[in-house]
Each structure stands twice: as structure tokens, then as C-alpha cells.
Design a protein around this motif. Structure first.
Motif, PDB file in Angstrom:
ATOM      1  N   PHE A   6       0.886  -1.173   0.000  1.00 17.58           N
ATOM      2  CA  PHE A   6       0.000   0.000   0.000  1.00 17.58           C
ATOM      3  C   PHE A   6       0.922   1.220   0.000  1.00 17.58           C
ATOM      4  O   PHE A   6       1.589   1.512   0.995  1.00 17.58           O
ATOM      5  N   LYS A   8       2.326   5.154  -0.624  1.00 18.15           N
ATOM      6  CA  LYS A   8       2.011   6.573  -0.536  1.00 18.15           C
ATOM      7  C   LYS A   8       1.964   7.183  -1.934  1.00 18.15           C
ATOM      8  O   LYS A   8       1.115   8.015  -2.244  1.00 18.15           O
ATOM      9  N   GLY A  16       5.881   2.700   2.242  1.00 13.71           N
ATOM     10  CA  GLY A  16       4.842   1.746   1.878  1.00 13.71           C
ATOM     11  C   GLY A  16       4.605   0.729   2.980  1.00 13.71           C
ATOM     12  O   GLY A  16       5.495   0.424   3.781  1.00 13.71           O
ATOM     13  N   ASP A  17       3.390   0.226   3.037  1.00 16.22           N
ATOM     14  CA  ASP A  17       3.008  -0.846   3.959  1.00 16.22           C
ATOM     15  C   ASP A  17       2.914  -2.123   3.137  1.00 16.22           C
ATOM     16  O   ASP A  17       2.048  -2.243   2.266  1.00 16.22           O
ATOM     17  N   SER A  96      -0.527   3.964   4.966  1.00 13.19           N
ATOM     18  CA  SER A  96      -1.911   3.829   4.467  1.00 13.19           C
ATOM     19  C   SER A  96      -2.864   3.608   5.633  1.00 13.19           C
ATOM     20  O   SER A  96      -3.596   2.628   5.673  1.00 13.19           O
ATOM     21  N   LEU A  99      -7.926   3.959   4.549  1.00 11.52           N
ATOM     22  CA  LEU A  99      -8.296   3.619   3.167  1.00 11.52           C
ATOM     23  C   LEU A  99      -9.798   3.787   2.916  1.00 11.52           C
ATOM     24  O   LEU A  99     -10.295   3.354   1.874  1.00 11.52           O
ATOM     25  N   THR A 102     -11.262   5.001  -0.428  1.00 19.16           N
ATOM     26  CA  THR A 102     -11.191   4.128  -1.596  1.00 19.16           C
ATOM     27  C   THR A 102     -12.491   3.369  -1.831  1.00 19.16           C
ATOM     28  O   THR A 102     -12.694   2.798  -2.905  1.00 19.16           O
ATOM     29  N   LEU A 123      -7.068   3.253  -5.077  1.00 18.81           N
ATOM     30  CA  LEU A 123      -6.137   2.682  -4.109  1.00 18.81           C
ATOM     31  C   LEU A 123      -4.785   2.519  -4.781  1.00 18.81           C
ATOM     32  O   LEU A 123      -4.660   1.814  -5.797  1.00 18.81           O
TER      33      LEU A 123
END
Length: 316
Positions: A6, A8, A16-17, A96, A99, A102, A123
Motif C-alpha cells: 500500500f 504513498k 509503503g506498507d 496507508s 483507506l 477508496t 487505491l
């Protein structure tokens, strides 16, 4: 391994995740974990475990492509699948955390209703794959970013960030400068004193060199070395500039990942230091030609250091 992140900014690896996993067909060797990606380097220090892990119901499997015609009737290969769940509102996810837009949900903490918007916020995701079962950098071509519309089930590819595209050009410039310096000019320079007999003591006209009378082999040697050294400094500067640097790393995605790639930066620093030492030997400590033993020792050291730094640069 297979990784999904996930992001940025899709197309940019960090922040990021990420969930990353690998498995073999027998299921005896598998791994899946959650990571917070902060730069191009990913190792166990980035892994989230226990209460910090925002992904749950994680699983990974590998299925053989047997029975699928992939190469003229010769089935081969496999598919690795990772599965996991996460909350739309997840404070433990660094890049993230929320969410809800989204799926057109309101971000108002007092309600769980939709926002009333006609379209959902896409997303942003990154993906990466590699053919090895370990936390080792993938090839540049084996990654990408995309936007996913969760309400429509549609996806659109995200272009690589402009910085990444520019970086590739600077990395190529770095490689070209270093190649011209170490493959042409710097090895060519020592050939002039080694084969000075071919010039039969010829000297340059006075207007070629201040003071005049310098032998042509000496001018050829010095000219090649200085041009090569200038290219070397320029290439080294580009390699350590903001155009190539990324959070303290200079490893290029054009270099195949692994031990050789990790050695490129420190080995390059060593080559540069020895090259500077060679310049000092050549100009600051050079004895007069009639200095006898001192001159012979200097010539021997100058020659050995020069050959060693060229060999090390070629290994680099």
C-alpha cells in the motif's frame, strides 16, 4: 517472493506498507510477513510483528503450472499467491492508515456512512516479484505500481516517478564516464613510459608545454592520466550526488542484485582513495630523475600502485 505494498505514491517504493511472502510447491519452506518500507533496503529490521502487525489471516502458497502449455508443449514454472486481510482504518499502517475514501466511506469519526461522492479514490499499490526465496533486492524490471478502483474492479498502471527515470540517466552517465576513464585513458597513459623507445627521445616544441623540451612520452602519459582522472572525478561525483543517491544508498538498479551490487559502493570508494594517492605520488613526491636510488624506489612504487588501482577498478 511476491510482494504487494500500500503505497504513498504508486511507482515509488517507499514509504509503503508491504506484505511479502514466498513458498515452495511442497509447503515445507514458506514465509509471509508484514513490513514498513522506508527506503530501497528491506530486511528484518523493517518487519512488523506482534501488536504492530496490521495484516491478519495471512497465507502463502505455490502452485505448479503443470498441465499449462507455457513453452511449446513443455509445462514449466509456478504461481505464488499471498493472501491477507486488513482494516480500512488501520493506525498501525504507517503509509496507508485510512483507506476509507477508496470505498467512498466518510472519514468522519462519528459516522460510517458513504461520503456521497460519485467516484471512489483509487487505491495506490506497488508490486514486486523475484525468483529467490529471501529478502534480496529484485531486478528493476520486476516491479511496478498501479491504481485500483475498488468499486469498479478496474486498475490503471502508475508511471514510474520522474525522479526514478532521471536517476537512470545519471546512473548511465556515471557508468560511461567511469568506463572511458578506466578502459581507455588511464590504461593508455602507462603505455607511453613503458614504450618510450618507440618515440626515440622526441621532444615537444616549446609552445606545447611551458618551458619546452619535455619528451613526448612524458606529455602523452601526463595528458592521458589527467584526462582520465578528470573523468573519474566527474563519474564519482555523479555516483554520490543527489541525482543517484537515495536515502544514503547509491546502489544502482542497473546492477544485478546480490553481493557484487553491495560491494560496488565501498569498492568504488577504495578505488577513488587509491587514485588520489597515486596523484600525490606522481606530483608531490616525485624525485628528480638524477636522484638515484630514491628515484628508482619512487618509480617502482608509482608503477605498482598504478597497476593495482587499474586492476581493482576493472574488478569494480
Amino acid at each position: 517472493f511476491v510482494a504487494i505494498s500500500f503505497a504513498k505514491s504508486p511507482g515509488t517504493m517507499f514509504p509503503g506498507d508491504t506484505v511479502l511472502g514466498w513458498a515452495d510447491a511442497t509447503g515445507t519452506s514458506s514465509f509471509i510477513g508484514t513490513f514498513h518500507v522506508t527506503d530501497r533496503s528491506l530486511d528484518d529490521s523493517n518487519r512488523l510483528t506482534g501488536a504492530a502487525d496490521w495484516a491478519y489471516d495471512k497465507g502463502v502458497s505455490q502452485a505448479s503450472l503443470c498441465g499449462v502449455d507455457t513453452d511449446g508443449g513443455r509445462p514449466e514454472g509456478s504461481i505464488t499467491t499471498i493472501c491477507f486481510s486488513r482494516m480500512l482504518l488501520e493506525p498501525r499502517a504507517f503509509a496507508s492508515a485510512d483507506l476509507r475514501p477508496t470505498v467512498m466511506m466518510s472519514t468522519d469519526p462519528t459516522t460510517n456512512t458513504t461520503t456521497g461522492a460519485t467516484t471512489a479514490q483509487p487505491l495506490g499499490l506497488n508490486w514486486a516479484v523475484a525468483s529467490w526465496d529471501e529478502l534480496r533486492e529484485h531486478y528493476a524490471r520486476n516491479r511496478g505500481g498501479f491504481y485500483l478502483d475498488l468499486t469498479a474492479g478496474a486498475a490503471a498502471q502508475a508511471a514510474d516517478n520522474t525522479w526514478s527515470q532521471q536517476r537512470r540517466g545519471w546512473v548511465i552517465a556515471h557508468g560511461v564516464l567511469m568506463t572511458v576513464a578506466w578502459v581507455f585513458f588511464l590504461p593508455l597513459g602507462p603505455l607511453f613510459p613503458a614504450h618510450r623507445w618507440l618515440l626515440r627521445g622526441a621532444t615537444a616544441p616549446p609552445q606545447w608545454y611551458r618551458g619546452g623540451g619535455k619528451q613526448l612520452w612524458f606529455l602523452g602519459h601526463v595528458s592521458c592520466q589527467w584526462v582520465g582522472f578528470a573523468l573519474l572525478v566527474a563519474g564519482y561525483g555523479i555516483g554520490h550526488s543527489k541525482h543517484v543517491h537515495e536515502r544514503g544508498r547509491t546502489q544502482s538498479s542497473l546492477i544485478p542484485p546480490g553481493g557484487a551490487a553491495k560491494a560496488h559502493n565501498p569498492l568504488g570508494n577504495a578505488v577513488m582513495i587509491i587514485a588520489f594517492v597515486q596523484v600525490l605520488l606522481a606530483h608531490a613526491t616525485r624525485p628528480a630523475p638524477d636522484s638515484g636510488l630514491r628515484r628508482r624506489v619512487w618509480e617502482y612504487g608509482h608503477r605498482i600502485v598504478g597497476r593495482c588501482v587499474i586492476a581493482l577498478a576493472w574488478a569494480q
